[in-house]
Motif scaffolding. Structure first.
Motif, PDB file in Angstrom:
ATOM      1  N   LEU A  15       0.830  -1.208   0.000  1.00 30.02           N
ATOM      2  CA  LEU A  15       0.000   0.000   0.000  1.00 30.02           C
ATOM      3  C   LEU A  15       0.860   1.252   0.000  1.00 30.02           C
ATOM      4  CD1 LEU A  15      -2.810  -1.008   2.525  1.00 30.02           C
ATOM      5  CD2 LEU A  15      -2.874  -1.002   0.029  1.00 30.02           C
ATOM      6  N   LYS A  16       0.271   2.291  -0.628  1.00 30.13           N
ATOM      7  CA  LYS A  16       0.981   3.569  -0.757  1.00 30.13           C
ATOM      8  C   LYS A  16       0.685   4.427   0.473  1.00 30.13           C
ATOM      9  CE  LYS A  16       0.954   7.120  -4.367  1.00 30.13           C
ATOM     10  NZ  LYS A  16       0.401   7.307  -5.712  1.00 30.13           N
ATOM     11  N   THR A  17       1.425   4.157   1.549  1.00 23.77           N
ATOM     12  CA  THR A  17       1.288   4.967   2.761  1.00 23.77           C
ATOM     13  C   THR A  17       2.643   5.601   3.053  1.00 23.77           C
ATOM     14  OG1 THR A  17       1.863   3.047   4.106  1.00 23.77           O
ATOM     15  CG2 THR A  17      -0.482   3.490   3.805  1.00 23.77           C
ATOM     16  N   LYS A  18       2.649   6.643   3.855  1.00 20.51           N
ATOM     17  CA  LYS A  18       3.925   7.274   4.204  1.00 20.51           C
ATOM     18  C   LYS A  18       4.679   6.402   5.201  1.00 20.51           C
ATOM     19  CE  LYS A  18       2.987  12.139   3.359  1.00 20.51           C
ATOM     20  NZ  LYS A  18       1.501  12.153   3.170  1.00 20.51           N
ATOM     21  N   SER A  19       3.923   5.843   6.172  1.00 21.00           N
ATOM     22  CA  SER A  19       4.592   5.070   7.216  1.00 21.00           C
ATOM     23  C   SER A  19       4.127   3.622   7.175  1.00 21.00           C
ATOM     24  CB  SER A  19       4.323   5.705   8.584  1.00 21.00           C
ATOM     25  OG  SER A  19       2.932   5.805   8.794  1.00 21.00           O
ATOM     26  N   LYS A  20       4.768   2.808   7.992  1.00 21.93           N
ATOM     27  CA  LYS A  20       4.468   1.374   8.021  1.00 21.93           C
ATOM     28  C   LYS A  20       3.130   1.092   8.712  1.00 21.93           C
ATOM     29  CE  LYS A  20       9.276  -0.241   7.957  1.00 21.93           C
ATOM     30  NZ  LYS A  20      10.233  -1.176   8.613  1.00 21.93           N
ATOM     31  N   MET A  21       2.807  -0.197   8.803  1.00 23.70           N
ATOM     32  CA  MET A  21       1.473  -0.595   9.262  1.00 23.70           C
ATOM     33  C   MET A  21       1.266  -0.391  10.764  1.00 23.70           C
ATOM     34  SD  MET A  21      -1.395  -1.643   8.171  1.00 23.70           S
ATOM     35  CE  MET A  21      -2.669  -1.414   9.394  1.00 23.70           C
ATOM     36  N   HIS A 122      -7.721  -8.548   1.928  1.00 22.07           N
ATOM     37  CA  HIS A 122      -7.492  -8.302   3.348  1.00 22.07           C
ATOM     38  C   HIS A 122      -6.133  -7.666   3.596  1.00 22.07           C
ATOM     39  CE1 HIS A 122      -5.894 -12.516   3.008  1.00 22.07           C
ATOM     40  NE2 HIS A 122      -4.909 -11.953   3.679  1.00 22.07           N
ATOM     41  N   LEU A 123      -6.030  -7.060   4.768  1.00 25.74           N
ATOM     42  CA  LEU A 123      -4.843  -6.278   5.120  1.00 25.74           C
ATOM     43  C   LEU A 123      -3.895  -7.120   5.959  1.00 25.74           C
ATOM     44  CD1 LEU A 123      -3.445  -3.542   5.134  1.00 25.74           C
ATOM     45  CD2 LEU A 123      -4.993  -2.803   6.945  1.00 25.74           C
ATOM     46  N   GLU A 124      -2.617  -7.078   5.600  1.00 27.32           N
ATOM     47  CA  GLU A 124      -1.611  -7.738   6.432  1.00 27.32           C
ATOM     48  C   GLU A 124      -0.321  -6.925   6.370  1.00 27.32           C
ATOM     49  OE1 GLU A 124      -1.969 -11.649   4.579  1.00 27.32           O
ATOM     50  OE2 GLU A 124      -0.239 -11.230   3.309  1.00 27.32           O
ATOM     51  N   GLU A 125       0.780  -7.506   6.793  1.00 24.95           N
ATOM     52  CA  GLU A 125       2.045  -6.757   6.800  1.00 24.95           C
ATOM     53  C   GLU A 125       3.086  -7.527   6.008  1.00 24.95           C
ATOM     54  OE1 GLU A 125       3.918  -6.679  10.637  1.00 24.95           O
ATOM     55  OE2 GLU A 125       2.969  -8.547  11.259  1.00 24.95           O
ATOM     56  N   ASP A 126       3.983  -6.785   5.385  1.00 20.58           N
ATOM     57  CA  ASP A 126       5.073  -7.412   4.648  1.00 20.58           C
ATOM     58  C   ASP A 126       6.143  -7.870   5.639  1.00 20.58           C
ATOM     59  OD1 ASP A 126       6.406  -8.338   2.442  1.00 20.58           O
ATOM     60  OD2 ASP A 126       6.343  -6.440   1.346  1.00 20.58           O
ATOM     61  N   VAL A 127       7.032  -8.732   5.175  1.00 24.19           N
ATOM     62  CA  VAL A 127       8.133  -9.201   6.009  1.00 24.19           C
ATOM     63  C   VAL A 127       9.432  -8.565   5.505  1.00 24.19           C
ATOM     64  CG1 VAL A 127       6.981 -11.353   6.585  1.00 24.19           C
ATOM     65  CG2 VAL A 127       8.426 -11.233   4.542  1.00 24.19           C
ATOM     66  N   GLY A 128      10.542  -8.819   6.203  1.00 18.86           N
ATOM     67  CA  GLY A 128      11.834  -8.292   5.760  1.00 18.86           C
ATOM     68  C   GLY A 128      12.306  -8.995   4.501  1.00 18.86           C
ATOM     69  N   LYS A 129      13.518  -8.665   4.096  1.00 18.50           N
ATOM     70  CA  LYS A 129      14.024  -9.242   2.848  1.00 18.50           C
ATOM     71  C   LYS A 129      15.411  -9.823   3.085  1.00 18.50           C
ATOM     72  CE  LYS A 129      14.624  -7.765  -1.987  1.00 18.50           C
ATOM     73  NZ  LYS A 129      14.239  -9.057  -2.546  1.00 18.50           N
ATOM     74  N   SER A 130      15.568 -11.099   2.745  1.00 22.18           N
ATOM     75  CA  SER A 130      16.877 -11.755   2.912  1.00 22.18           C
ATOM     76  C   SER A 130      17.667 -11.631   1.615  1.00 22.18           C
ATOM     77  CB  SER A 130      16.703 -13.241   3.213  1.00 22.18           C
ATOM     78  OG  SER A 130      15.857 -13.408   4.325  1.00 22.18           O
ATOM     79  N   THR A 131      18.953 -11.410   1.770  1.00 23.49           N
ATOM     80  CA  THR A 131      19.833 -11.417   0.599  1.00 23.49           C
ATOM     81  C   THR A 131      20.960 -12.397   0.882  1.00 23.49           C
ATOM     82  OG1 THR A 131      19.354  -9.079   0.303  1.00 23.49           O
ATOM     83  CG2 THR A 131      21.195  -9.960  -0.956  1.00 23.49           C
ATOM     84  N   HIS A 132      21.224 -13.265  -0.085  1.00 23.33           N
ATOM     85  CA  HIS A 132      22.254 -14.283   0.130  1.00 23.33           C
ATOM     86  C   HIS A 132      23.510 -13.923  -0.644  1.00 23.33           C
ATOM     87  CE1 HIS A 132      19.160 -16.459   2.195  1.00 23.33           C
ATOM     88  NE2 HIS A 132      18.380 -16.322   1.134  1.00 23.33           N
ATOM     89  N   PHE A 133      24.595 -13.743   0.094  1.00 19.87           N
ATOM     90  CA  PHE A 133      25.890 -13.430  -0.526  1.00 19.87           C
ATOM     91  C   PHE A 133      26.689 -14.715  -0.670  1.00 19.87           C
ATOM     92  CE2 PHE A 133      24.458  -9.834   2.125  1.00 19.87           C
ATOM     93  CZ  PHE A 133      24.254  -8.888   1.133  1.00 19.87           C
ATOM     94  N   SER A 137      24.590 -14.439   4.660  1.00 18.65           N
ATOM     95  CA  SER A 137      23.323 -13.858   4.246  1.00 18.65           C
ATOM     96  C   SER A 137      23.040 -12.628   5.097  1.00 18.65           C
ATOM     97  CB  SER A 137      22.188 -14.861   4.434  1.00 18.65           C
ATOM     98  OG  SER A 137      22.352 -15.945   3.550  1.00 18.65           O
ATOM     99  N   GLY A 138      22.229 -11.709   4.564  1.00 18.66           N
ATOM    100  CA  GLY A 138      21.848 -10.513   5.307  1.00 18.66           C
ATOM    101  C   GLY A 138      20.338 -10.350   5.297  1.00 18.66           C
ATOM    102  N   VAL A 139      19.813  -9.757   6.335  1.00 14.96           N
ATOM    103  CA  VAL A 139      18.382  -9.473   6.379  1.00 14.96           C
ATOM    104  C   VAL A 139      18.178  -7.971   6.503  1.00 14.96           C
ATOM    105  CG1 VAL A 139      16.161 -10.041   7.417  1.00 14.96           C
ATOM    106  CG2 VAL A 139      18.081 -11.623   7.660  1.00 14.96           C
ATOM    107  N   ASP A 140      17.343  -7.422   5.636  1.00 11.23           N
ATOM    108  CA  ASP A 140      16.999  -6.001   5.676  1.00 11.23           C
ATOM    109  C   ASP A 140      15.552  -5.900   6.167  1.00 11.23           C
ATOM    110  OD1 ASP A 140      16.433  -3.369   5.253  1.00 11.23           O
ATOM    111  OD2 ASP A 140      16.664  -3.436   3.054  1.00 11.23           O
ATOM    112  N   PHE A 141      15.368  -5.238   7.310  1.00 12.10           N
ATOM    113  CA  PHE A 141      14.019  -5.149   7.889  1.00 12.10           C
ATOM    114  C   PHE A 141      13.267  -3.883   7.471  1.00 12.10           C
ATOM    115  CE2 PHE A 141      16.113  -8.135  10.845  1.00 12.10           C
ATOM    116  CZ  PHE A 141      15.227  -9.187  10.708  1.00 12.10           C
ATOM    117  N   ASN A 142      13.826  -3.128   6.518  1.00 14.60           N
ATOM    118  CA  ASN A 142      13.100  -1.931   6.072  1.00 14.60           C
ATOM    119  C   ASN A 142      11.695  -2.274   5.579  1.00 14.60           C
ATOM    120  OD1 ASN A 142      15.226  -0.302   6.677  1.00 14.60           O
ATOM    121  ND2 ASN A 142      15.963  -0.097   4.556  1.00 14.60           N
ATOM    122  N   ARG A 143      11.556  -3.443   4.964  1.00 11.81           N
ATOM    123  CA  ARG A 143      10.260  -3.836   4.399  1.00 11.81           C
ATOM    124  C   ARG A 143       9.337  -4.454   5.452  1.00 11.81           C
ATOM    125  NH1 ARG A 143      10.251  -8.093  -0.529  1.00 11.81           N
ATOM    126  NH2 ARG A 143      10.033  -9.511   1.242  1.00 11.81           N
TER     127      ARG A 143
END
Ligand code: ADP
Ligand code: MG
Ligand code: ZN
Length: 495
Positions: A15-21, A122-133, A137-143
């Motif tokens: 969703l196009k919101t300024k802030s998170k859920m 229905h409304l829910e929340e996104d999870v973080g994003k894993s990146t595998h080097f 591996s790294g996890v970015d919780f911005n999402r």
């Protein structure tokens, strides 16, 4: 035996919101990893989520756009599972009491209007994003905690192409409705594809196979083009299909089994004790309803009906809202809306794409990133000439004061400088010559200079006429009225 495919899609849209859920962190793409985070979206113990009201409004607005019922009671549940990019170990979602249900999307496919029923959004929340080097591996919780809408369709889709058309229609509605930027490249739209096959003529559903986490529409099409024949082949060779989850390998172009029903998750859904149910009031719903926009398909049909536009022109306006918003007020002031559409699409839009940093910013190109069609709004707001000037230009054209090619020149000039069209015509001496005396003198000069083609024309070669006309136009510097030139040359032939 002949088989047919049955397909239902679960589409996730940010969703196009300024802030998170549930917290005040920015809902922004492209920040440095783990910079838009706080104790709430990092899932630290003891924190309390606070619902983002705009996300609730956008969810209900989606419900209206998708012709859904809006229940007067909705709640949030915890869906428990473990994944490294989900620090709470549960995802907050709406399980049995969603904010919207029982809608539909109508869209064009194969020359007619198809309807796919919407089970729920229905409304829910996104999870973080894993990146595998390479080695870690790294996890970015911005999402993590970004508001996510899940739009579940009934199994009403019958093939890969129809699935893409449904998704395109859905994306256009959500984009133009201001629900989401729908930028596929930024992962704003992802989709789980459920597909089964059954003998043609039967009505019960086959074993559902779910292909998880598709992030492009072409991927959805290719996955289905692979998966449907695969399932049919299993049944035709006497095998059995079981309910299972598969993954699409985009490079290999195949689906692979991930898990079967026997080891499916038990999510242990239960109401989130930290969150109040959502009980919208009449007033609140009315405020949301006021934000409902005309659906793209409805606009296309209306433009065809009200302005007699050809379907191809109306289709351009359907997928480019700013351009449509520019077109309509101009068309209403013109006796020839079709001509207006022509100039807006063929001249204005192509000028905008020439001058845009990326041509797809006008939304002209198919498959362009979805945020871009609405960006065209800036380019249109920044035009150097007023809509009135376009009407004047078309009036000069229709009164045959200027030729079509002169009109192109005038348009290019007014696009670049914002000068008034009549002034440009004057300045560049572009007014068309319809005075037969003047044109006749041009014709005589051309005939005298081109005895060969003139003889050809006299002996009946019509191609020679075009050549002679071209010479007259050239001699008149494009100002001779071409229709008058033709008439005079024919008249000289008979003389
Ligand atoms: P689940 O509870 O496993 O998520 P649902 O019944 O809620 O399953 O359906 C999820 C999605 O799968 C919906 O989009 C639905 O239309 C679709 N679906 C359900 N059964 C089938 C089937 N047999 N074949 C194809 N799609 C199906
Ligand atoms: Mg599901
Ligand atoms: Zn946060």
């Amino acid at each position: 035996m002949e088989y047919e495919a049955v397909i239902g899609l679960e589409t996730h849209v940010q969703l196009k919101t300024k802030s998170k859920m549930w917290c005040g962190c920015a809902n922004a793409f492209g920040s440095d990893p783990n910079t838009n985070v706080c104790p709430v979206c990092l899932g630290l113990p003891g924190v309390l989520p606070v619902p983002n009201e705009e996300a609730l409004r956008l969810t209900v607005l989606t419900g209206y756009l998708l012709n859904c019922e809006i229940p007067r009671f909705a709640k949030f549940d915890r869906k428990s599972y473990f994944y490294p990019d989900m620090p709470k170990n549960y995802q907050i979602t709406q399980y049995d009491k969603p904010s919207t249900a029982n809608g539909f999307v109508d869209f064009e496919f194969n020359g007619s209007i198809h309807r796919v029923r919407i089970t729920r959004a229905h409304l829910e929340e996104d999870v973080g994003k894993s990146t595998h080097f390479d080695r870690n591996s790294g996890v970015d919780f911005n999402r993590a905690g970004v508001p996510l809408l899940e739009i579940v369709s009934e199994p009403d889709i019958t093939g890969p192409e129809m699935a893409c058309e449904y998704l395109n229609a859905l994306k256009e509605i959500l984009l133009q409705g201001g629900i989401s930027d729908c930028d596929m490249e930024k992962g704003m739209v992802r989709c789980d594809v459920n597909v089964s096959v059954r003998p043609v003529g039967t009505t019960s559903l086959g074993a559902k196979i779910e292909i998880k986490n598709m992030n492009s529409f072409s991927g959805v099409r290719r996955a289905l083009e692979y998966e449907i024949p695969r399932q049919i082949a299993v049944l035709q060779s006497g095998g059995r299909l079981i309910q299972s989850t598969r993954r699409w390998d985009d490079v290999a172009g195949i689906t692979e089994q991930m898990r079967t029903k026997e080891n499916a998750h038990d999510y242990r859904y239960f109401p989130d004790p930290d969150l109040m149910p959502s009980v919208p009031t009449d007033e609140w719903l009315a405020a949301v309803q006021a934000r409902v926009v005309e659906l793209p398909l409805a606009r296309k049909q209306r433009l065809i009906r009200d302005y007699q536009l050809p379907a191809v022109d109306a289709e351009v306006f359907k997928s480019n809202l700013p351009l449509a918003n520019y077109f309509e007020p101009v068309a209403r002031q013109s006796k020839n809306p079709k001509l207006v559409a022509n100039w807006v699409i063929n001249n204005l839009l192509s000028k905008l794409s020439e001058t845009a940093i990326r041509p797809e910013e006008t939304g002209l190109l198919e498959g362009a990133p979805a945020t871009t069609p609405l960006k065209g709004a800036d380019a249109l707001a920044d035009l150097k000439f007023q809509p009135q000037a376009l009407l004047q230009l078309l009036a000069l054209l229709e009164s045959k004061t200027i030729s079509n090619s002169a009109a192109q020149v005038v348009f290019a000039e007014m696009f670049d400088t914002g000068k008034n069209p009549a002034a440009i015509v004057q300045e560049k001496g572009l007014a068309q010559v319809s005075d037969t005396g003047a044109i006749e003198r041009f014709c005589d000069d051309v005939i005298a200079a081109n005895p060969g083609p003139w003889a050809d024309f006299q002996s009946g070669k019509s191609a020679a006429l075009n050549f002679l006309k071209g010479q007259v136009m050239k001699l008149s510097k494009g100002k001779a009225n071409p229709a008058v030139v033709g008439v005079i040359l024919e008249a000289k032939l008979k003389a």
